[in-house]
Design a protein around this motif. Structure first.
Motif, PDB file in Angstrom:
ATOM      1  N   ARG A 157       9.036  -3.587   4.913  1.00 27.00           N
ATOM      2  CA  ARG A 157       9.230  -2.170   4.549  1.00 27.00           C
ATOM      3  C   ARG A 157       9.293  -1.999   3.035  1.00 27.00           C
ATOM      4  N   LEU A 158       9.948  -2.915   2.355  1.00 24.07           N
ATOM      5  CA  LEU A 158       9.983  -2.866   0.892  1.00 24.07           C
ATOM      6  C   LEU A 158       8.593  -3.067   0.301  1.00 24.07           C
ATOM      7  N   ALA A 159       7.844  -4.010   0.867  1.00 25.09           N
ATOM      8  CA  ALA A 159       6.508  -4.290   0.344  1.00 25.09           C
ATOM      9  C   ALA A 159       5.566  -3.106   0.537  1.00 25.09           C
ATOM     10  N   ASP A 160       5.735  -2.345   1.625  1.00 27.13           N
ATOM     11  CA  ASP A 160       4.853  -1.211   1.898  1.00 27.13           C
ATOM     12  C   ASP A 160       5.290   0.059   1.182  1.00 27.13           C
ATOM     13  N   PHE A 161       6.451   0.028   0.531  1.00 24.14           N
ATOM     14  CA  PHE A 161       6.948   1.235  -0.135  1.00 24.14           C
ATOM     15  C   PHE A 161       6.034   1.603  -1.300  1.00 24.14           C
ATOM     16  N   ASN A 162       5.644   2.876  -1.356  1.00 24.46           N
ATOM     17  CA  ASN A 162       4.704   3.359  -2.381  1.00 24.46           C
ATOM     18  C   ASN A 162       5.495   3.804  -3.613  1.00 24.46           C
ATOM     19  N   ALA A 163       5.866   2.838  -4.450  1.00 26.43           N
ATOM     20  CA  ALA A 163       6.615   3.150  -5.667  1.00 26.43           C
ATOM     21  C   ALA A 163       5.653   3.577  -6.766  1.00 26.43           C
ATOM     22  N   PRO A 164       6.065   4.438  -7.683  1.00 29.71           N
ATOM     23  CA  PRO A 164       5.206   4.851  -8.793  1.00 29.71           C
ATOM     24  C   PRO A 164       4.817   3.644  -9.656  1.00 29.71           C
ATOM     25  N   ALA A 165       3.683   3.795 -10.335  1.00 30.54           N
ATOM     26  CA  ALA A 165       3.238   2.727 -11.228  1.00 30.54           C
ATOM     27  C   ALA A 165       4.273   2.522 -12.333  1.00 30.54           C
ATOM     28  N   GLY A 166       4.587   1.283 -12.588  1.00 32.65           N
ATOM     29  CA  GLY A 166       5.573   0.969 -13.628  1.00 32.65           C
ATOM     30  C   GLY A 166       6.992   0.922 -13.128  1.00 32.65           C
ATOM     31  N   ALA A 167       7.223   1.225 -11.837  1.00 35.02           N
ATOM     32  CA  ALA A 167       8.584   1.173 -11.294  1.00 35.02           C
ATOM     33  C   ALA A 167       9.057  -0.279 -11.199  1.00 35.02           C
ATOM     34  N   VAL A 177      12.609  -2.558  -7.322  1.00 31.98           N
ATOM     35  CA  VAL A 177      12.478  -1.909  -6.017  1.00 31.98           C
ATOM     36  C   VAL A 177      13.312  -2.711  -5.018  1.00 31.98           C
ATOM     37  N   GLN A 178      14.334  -2.075  -4.445  1.00 31.43           N
ATOM     38  CA  GLN A 178      15.259  -2.774  -3.548  1.00 31.43           C
ATOM     39  C   GLN A 178      16.013  -1.747  -2.707  1.00 31.43           C
ATOM     40  N   TYR A 179      16.729  -2.281  -1.719  1.00 33.16           N
ATOM     41  CA  TYR A 179      17.583  -1.397  -0.928  1.00 33.16           C
ATOM     42  C   TYR A 179      18.825  -1.043  -1.734  1.00 33.16           C
ATOM     43  N   GLU A 180      19.269   0.200  -1.598  1.00 36.91           N
ATOM     44  CA  GLU A 180      20.457   0.638  -2.328  1.00 36.91           C
ATOM     45  C   GLU A 180      21.695  -0.106  -1.844  1.00 36.91           C
ATOM     46  N   ASN A 181      21.726  -0.436  -0.538  1.00 37.14           N
ATOM     47  CA  ASN A 181      22.873  -1.112   0.051  1.00 37.14           C
ATOM     48  C   ASN A 181      22.546  -2.586   0.285  1.00 37.14           C
ATOM     49  N   ALA A 182      23.571  -3.425   0.197  1.00 29.82           N
ATOM     50  CA  ALA A 182      23.399  -4.861   0.415  1.00 29.82           C
ATOM     51  C   ALA A 182      23.435  -5.164   1.906  1.00 29.82           C
ATOM     52  N   VAL A 183      22.402  -5.843   2.405  1.00 29.00           N
ATOM     53  CA  VAL A 183      22.311  -6.232   3.809  1.00 29.00           C
ATOM     54  C   VAL A 183      22.586  -7.731   3.916  1.00 29.00           C
TER      55      VAL A 183
END
Length: 587
Positions: free
Chosen positions: A269-279, A282-288
């Protein structure tokens, strides 16, 4: 006879004369040898110094002697207790020596009585010497026993200091392990609470423990918190299973048989997240986190159900208040929306811009596990200007006027903006650079008090120029019936005349054209003011004057029929009605 006396007297006289001559000679010699005198003085000084040193040495010796006597007296005071101690220590030795002498005497006496008596005396004496009331063995015991007891005590203390202690935990009637402190049990109990948080049997599963002290030979004997939690659950009557617990920010979500598929799904899910260029970041806000152990069967979820729960999200509409300086594009970016989508949700915007305080409809995302990322941007922001008040005679008293307009400064900021679920959550300024400094606003507080003599004189002009006389009244208006090119203000002779505005004096002196004593001020913006018929002039040509500065006095010089000020306003050489520039007694 008389001759002999005379002769003797003469001899004596001669002798005195010789002695006197000798004394004079000695004095002369002393005067002639100053080195001898200096040497004698040096010898006297040396003797005095030696005497002082001897006194000092005598004093030091006296002090040493006094200290020595004190030490000696102290030693003498110790003689008696030391003697008693020596006597106490030597008394058993003396007793044993006397016992030894007594044995020898008995043996000598028994030797004369025969071998049988000698052998019996030998045995009796040996027994008495070793085990009698003051026997050698008893004496040795009295010395050795306290030393041995002290050594034993020290040994016990040292041994006990190196031992490690633990607490044996009895839980629900069973021993479930050894821990270092009660805090570890509290941590295990907290872990159990987390594992059964969503089960109704939470309270009955927590029992009151009993602790007992024990010696631990190795730190490996201590039970870890997770194992202790497993044993606490196992000691209950609940149905348990070995599984892997899923925790979000240390809060229990559920348990799964294996965590591998769940971890893979979250990473995908993290890998597929479409983050803006230069971001970045990229991680989950909460610790799992995942923890293996014993869990209630009721808390066990299958893998797909757990993945669906962790990756669930929903989009919903919300209201947002536009902040100062924000544009439509900035608001859209703040919520990861397209500008067209934001305008579609807010038809009132159409093609225009939003204003601070506007309420806009935006789309927000709420995820069980929000994804956050950081974006570094360079933004320009404004620096507010300060405002100060300045007393000035360039403004009538009771009025205010902005003398210097305030200008905002600008600075460039490198900012890290953190987005959570696409919406801006926080920002942190990394560095700033001031592009332009703000200009302080200066607000003039009027102190100029010159007004017409009567409150009934009301002029509603622009206020560009101030009333130029301390009092007075309008005795002849502009133009009037004789093409009057100025405004006559009648006042007593000597009344002060002020500059109607700041400027440069271009003329100050006599005017042969009928103005008499005249002052002219160029205000630098095409306007010139003229002050005629003065009785006295206080300024000179080329002088800079400020608004309200005294320049002259009312008079009746030149072609004049009474004391008054002839006041003119000229613009690029053209005569203007002064009342259009004066504002007095107006609301």
């Amino acid at each position: 006879m008389d001759q002999e006396r005379l002769s003797h007297a003469k001899d004596v006289s001669n002798g005195d004369t010789e002695n006197g001559q000798s004394m004079h000679t000695t004095k002369r010699r002393r005067k002639r040898n100053p080195l001898v005198w200096l040497a004698s003085r040096a010898a006297l000084c040396g003797a005095w110094i030696v005497r002082v040193l001897l006194y000092l040495l005598y004093g030091i010796c006296g002090l040493i002697l006094l200290l020595g006597r004190g030490i000696l007296d102290m030693c003498r005071g110790l003689v008696v207790p030391l003697g008693k101690l020596k006597h106490a220590l030597m008394q058993p030795v003396r007793i044993q020596m006397r016992n030894a002498d007594r044995v020898q005497q008995n043996m000598r006496a028994a030797r004369h009585k025969g071998k049988k008596h000698f052998a019996a005396a030998l045995l009796k004496s040996a027994h008495t010497y070793l085990w009698g009331e003051n026997g050698l063995m008893i004496t040795i015991f009295h010395y050795v026993a306290p030393v041995a007891s002290l050594a034993f005590l020290v040994g016990v203390v040292l041994y006990g200091a190196h031992l490690q202690y633990g607490l044996v935990v009895q839980y629900n009637g069973e021993e479930i392990g050894v821990i270092a402190s009660e805090e570890e049990f509290d941590a295990a109990a907290s872990e159990v609470h987390k594992r059964i948080a969503d089960v109704e049997l939470a309270e009955p599963l927590i029992y009151t423990p009993k602790f007992s002290l024990t010696i631990v030979n190795d730190t490996s004997d201590y039970v870890p918190t997770s194992v202790l939690a497993d044993r606490m659950l196992s000691s209950s009557d609940a149905v348990l299973t070995k599984a892997c617990g899923v925790f979000v920010d240390d809060a229990f979500v559920g348990a799964v048989a294996s965590n591998q598929e769940v971890e893979f799904a979250l990473s995908e899910r993290l890998a597929d997240f479409n983050a803006p260029a230069g971001a970045t970041d990229v991680q989950y806000e909460n610790a799992v986190t995942f923890r293996s152990g014993m869990y209630l069967e009721d808390s066990l979820l299958d893998t797909e159900e757990m993945i669906e729960k962790l990756t669930a999200s929903e989009r919903y509409r919300s209201q947002y208040t536009v902040q100062q300086g924000e544009s439509v594009v900035q608001v859209a970016k703040k919520f990861s929306m397209a500008e067209s989508e934001l305008r579609e949700l807010n038809p009132d915007l159409e093609e225009g811009e939003c204003q601070a305080g506007d309420r806009l409809t935006v789309i927000k995302t709420n995820s069980f596990l929000p994804i956050q990322y950081t974006e570094r941007m360079t933004l320009t922001s404004f620096i507010d200007f300060d405002s100060i008040e300045v007393n000035t005679s360039s403004v009538n008293k009771g009025d205010t006027q902005i003398l210097v307009p305030g200008v905002k400064g600008e600075k460039s900021n490198v900012v890290d903006i953190v987005y959570v679920d696409g919406a801006e959550a926080s920002r942190k300024v990394i560095r700033s650079e001031v592009l332009s400094e703000p200009v302080t606003e200066q607000v003039g507080i009027g102190t100029y008090t010159a007004q017409p003599m009567s409150k009934n004189t009301v002029l509603r002009g622009s206020g560009q120029f101030s009333w130029p006389v301390d009092g007075g009244y309008i005795s002849d208006p502009f133009i009037s019936d004789r093409n009057h090119k100025g405004l006559d203000i009648a006042a007593p002779a000597g009344t002060e005349i002020y500059a109607a505005d700041a400027g440069t004096v271009t003329y100050a002196g006599w005017n042969a054209g009928g103005y008499g004593y005249l002052v002219m001020v160029d205000h630098g913006n095409g306007y010139v003011t003229v002050y005629g018929h003065c009785s006295m002039i206080y300024v000179s040509e080329g002088q800079e004057v400020s608004r309200g500065q005294r320049m002259a006095a009312v008079g009746s010089t030149g072609r004049s029929t009474g004391n008054h000020l002839h006041f003119e306003v000229r613009y690029n050489g053209m005569y203007c009605d002064p009342t259009g520039f004066l504002r007095v007694n107006a609301d």
